[in-house]
Design an enzyme around this catalytic site. Structure first.
Site, short mmCIF file in Angstrom:
data_model
loop_
_atom_site.label_atom_id
_atom_site.label_comp_id
_atom_site.label_asym_id
_atom_site.label_seq_id
_atom_site.Cartn_x
_atom_site.Cartn_y
_atom_site.Cartn_z
N HIS A 164 -9.59 1.39 4.42
CA HIS A 164 -8.36 1.59 5.17
C HIS A 164 -8.61 2.58 6.31
O HIS A 164 -9.40 3.52 6.15
CB HIS A 164 -7.25 2.11 4.24
CG HIS A 164 -5.91 2.11 4.90
ND1 HIS A 164 -5.51 3.11 5.75
CD2 HIS A 164 -4.91 1.19 4.89
CE1 HIS A 164 -4.30 2.82 6.21
NE2 HIS A 164 -3.91 1.66 5.70
N GLU A 218 -7.01 5.00 7.36
CA GLU A 218 -6.75 6.41 7.03
C GLU A 218 -7.94 7.01 6.28
O GLU A 218 -8.20 8.21 6.38
CB GLU A 218 -5.45 6.52 6.22
CG GLU A 218 -4.24 6.35 7.15
CD GLU A 218 -3.00 5.75 6.50
OE1 GLU A 218 -2.91 5.73 5.27
OE2 GLU A 218 -2.14 5.26 7.27
N GLU A 265 -5.56 -4.60 10.44
CA GLU A 265 -4.57 -3.54 10.60
C GLU A 265 -4.86 -2.76 11.88
O GLU A 265 -5.67 -1.81 11.86
CB GLU A 265 -4.62 -2.58 9.42
CG GLU A 265 -4.30 -3.24 8.10
CD GLU A 265 -3.65 -2.26 7.13
OE1 GLU A 265 -2.55 -2.56 6.65
OE2 GLU A 265 -4.22 -1.18 6.88
N SER A 295 3.21 -1.86 10.34
CA SER A 295 4.65 -1.94 10.58
C SER A 295 5.21 -3.34 10.34
O SER A 295 6.12 -3.78 11.04
CB SER A 295 5.00 -1.44 11.98
OG SER A 295 4.61 -0.08 12.13
N LYS A 305 0.26 4.28 -0.45
CA LYS A 305 -0.33 5.51 0.08
C LYS A 305 -0.04 6.71 -0.85
O LYS A 305 0.14 6.51 -2.05
CB LYS A 305 0.13 5.74 1.52
CG LYS A 305 -0.10 4.49 2.38
CD LYS A 305 0.00 4.72 3.85
CE LYS A 305 -0.24 3.40 4.58
NZ LYS A 305 -0.25 3.51 6.02
N ASN A 312 0.88 -1.17 0.00
CA ASN A 312 0.00 0.00 0.00
C ASN A 312 0.91 1.22 0.00
O ASN A 312 1.47 1.59 1.03
CB ASN A 312 -0.89 -0.04 1.25
CG ASN A 312 -1.71 1.23 1.41
OD1 ASN A 312 -1.79 2.05 0.50
ND2 ASN A 312 -2.32 1.39 2.58
N GLY A 329 2.28 2.60 10.58
CA GLY A 329 3.25 3.68 10.41
C GLY A 329 3.93 4.11 11.70
O GLY A 329 4.60 5.14 11.74
P1 PGA Z 1 2.69 0.47 7.58
O1 PGA Z 1 1.25 0.67 6.89
O2 PGA Z 1 3.25 -0.81 7.06
O3 PGA Z 1 3.48 1.67 7.15
O4 PGA Z 1 2.45 0.43 9.05
C1 PGA Z 1 0.38 -0.40 6.66
C2 PGA Z 1 -0.91 0.09 6.09
O5 PGA Z 1 -1.39 1.15 6.48
O6 PGA Z 1 -1.51 -0.57 5.20
#
Ligand code: PGA
Length: 254
Positions: free
Chosen positions: A95, A97, A168, A213, A11, A9, A174
């Site tokens: 997601h 976000e 998630e 992460s 982003k 992903n 992140g």
């Molecule tokens: P990350 O993001 O691996 O940077 O924690 C995962 C995601 O949001 O899909």
């Protein structure tokens, strides 16, 4: 046995040049990946580059979102038909976000899920609790609500036969803080059992990815868990070597 899926992903990162470099980097290393299915989800404007660079390879690609509408006066939105047009296989839906910054509700997410499936794409449905919710002991309640948005659709559990779920935990996204393999496995098992109550067969086939992460250093342990069938990778998907190392870790767990 469920084939592991490692999906990047990306982003809202990159540029034309950086996207070309990353796609070519992954393409160059894909020959070393065995059983894992590999997919990348670049920002919308770069999907044409994925189509150009990845065609003829085993690497699939998809979007990070999709409109819930078919077509028409919906400024700024991208339809499932358009995603199909660019050869997408997957669309990430719900997601955290988008739940947070775009106020997406479970009802909106369920509608997007249906739209994606109706156009022959595979949704990756994201579910996960915030830190506050975890600390209040509400993890199962929250992920159940996120999952039920799709399970309660008129098509019922059959809808999940057409998709992938990604657990998630919001506090792990992140942040560099990963759920421990045991913490993640507990939630993955809970999700699978919830689907199994409606259909043991669909539950057994459903791929449930972990995201938050995941990195080359922890991917192996996470994917060694019985109910973790791959990863949705954010930060570590932006470096071809790291992403490919995670794909390798997926291979090791088949
Ligand atoms: P990350 O993001 O691996 O940077 O924690 C995962 C995601 O949001 O899909």
């Amino acid at each position: 046995m469920r084939q592991p899926l490692i999906a990047g992903n990306w982003k809202m990162n990159g540029s034309k040049a950086a996207t070309v470099e990353l796609l070519n980097g992954i393409k160059a290393g894909i020959g070393d990946i065995g059983t894992s299915e590999v997919a990348v989800c670049p920002p919308f404007p770069y999907l044409y580059l994925a189509e150009e660079i990845l065609s003829g390879t085993a690497i699939r690609y998809g979007s990070q979102d999709c409109s819930r509408e078919e077509e028409g006066a919906f400024t700024g939105q991208v339809s499932a038909t358009m995603l199909r047009d660019f050869g997408c296989t997957y669309a990430i839906i719900g997601h955290s976000e988008r739940r947070l910054f775009n106020a997406e509700t479970n009802a909106v997410i369920a509608r997007k899920y249906q739209m994606v499936v109706a156009h022959g794409l595979t949704p990756i449905l994201c579910v996960g609790e915030t830190l506050e919710e975890r600390e209040q002991g509400k993890t199962e309640e929250v992920v159940a609500r996120h999952l039920d948005a799709v399970l309660d659709l008129p098509e019922g559990v059959a809808a999940l036969a057409k998709g992938v779920v990604a657990y998630e935990p919001v506090w792990a996204i992140g942040t560099g803080v990963t759920a421990t393999p045991e913490q993640a496995q507990e939630v993955h098992a809970f999700l699978r059992q919830r689907v199994a109550k409606k259909s043991a067969e669909i539950a057994a086939k459903l791929r449930i990815l972990y995201g938050g992460s995941m990195k080359p250093g922890n991917a192996l342990e996470l994917m060694a868990q019985a109910d973790i069938d791959g990863g949705l990778i954010g930060g570590a998907a932006l470096k071809a070597a790291d992403f490919l190392a995670i794909c390798k870790a997926g291979d090791a767990n088949v």
